[in-house]
Write a protein that holds these residues in place. Structure first.
Motif, mmCIF file in Angstrom:
data_model
loop_
_atom_site.group_PDB
_atom_site.id
_atom_site.type_symbol
_atom_site.label_atom_id
_atom_site.label_comp_id
_atom_site.label_asym_id
_atom_site.label_seq_id
_atom_site.Cartn_x
_atom_site.Cartn_y
_atom_site.Cartn_z
ATOM 1 N N TRP A 23 70.530 73.693 45.061
ATOM 2 C CA TRP A 23 71.801 73.520 44.354
ATOM 3 C C TRP A 23 71.507 72.859 43.018
ATOM 4 N N LEU A 24 71.696 73.580 41.921
ATOM 5 C CA LEU A 24 71.446 73.032 40.590
ATOM 6 C C LEU A 24 72.769 72.643 39.941
ATOM 7 N N SER A 25 72.801 71.440 39.393
ATOM 8 C CA SER A 25 74.031 70.952 38.757
ATOM 9 C C SER A 25 74.221 71.601 37.388
ATOM 10 N N SER A 26 75.468 71.632 36.953
ATOM 11 C CA SER A 26 75.747 72.191 35.626
ATOM 12 C C SER A 26 75.102 71.329 34.539
ATOM 13 N N ASP A 27 74.955 70.031 34.791
ATOM 14 C CA ASP A 27 74.284 69.163 33.824
ATOM 15 C C ASP A 27 72.807 69.529 33.692
#
Length: 136
Positions: A23-27
């Protein structure tokens, strides 16, 4: 298309393909592209609606690919984010009394359509997985 939406979407999708299942954050994604996370979130919504990614909220949230990168073609990503013809827009009001102006948009439409078809056919031959391999 004359904007960076396609490049941004490919960047996002390539990052997600590089880290399958994570899961990669938008940041984090925005940091890689060096753009505002709000822009990333807008593109993530488009990619989610197209069925390419899934997202979850919360501290451990983020986005990841919803299917294998080998099942996603570059043309599908292009189609999901394109906002116009690849060659741009036609002139709004050419002079109808001019020999060229009266028919230019009709002829440009054919040229634009043929060009978009060629681009789509070319991009159909490339998967996201193939593209992501360039970064290994």
């Amino acid at each position: 298309m004359n904007n960076t939406r396609f490049a941004t979407a490919i960047h996002i999708m390539t990052l997600l393909a590089h880290y399958p299942g994570e899961w990669l954050s938008s940041d984090l994604i925005a940091g890689s592209i060096n753009i505002n996370p709000v822009i990333v979130r807008k593109e993530l919504l488009v990619l989610k609606e197209a069925g390419f990614i899934e997202s979850k909220m919360g501290k451990d949230g983020g986005s990841r690919l919803a299917k294998n990168s080998s099942e996603i073609t570059i043309s599908e990503i292009y189609d999901a984010v394109k906002s116009g013809e690849a060659l741009g827009k036609k002139n709004q009001n050419p002079n109808p009394k001019c020999d060229i102006g009266k028919d230019i948009n009709q002829n440009l439409q054919l040229l634009f359509s043929e060009t978009d078809t060629m681009i789509t056919q070319f991009l159909k031959e490339k998967s996201l997985a193939d593209f992501a391999l360039l970064f290994v």
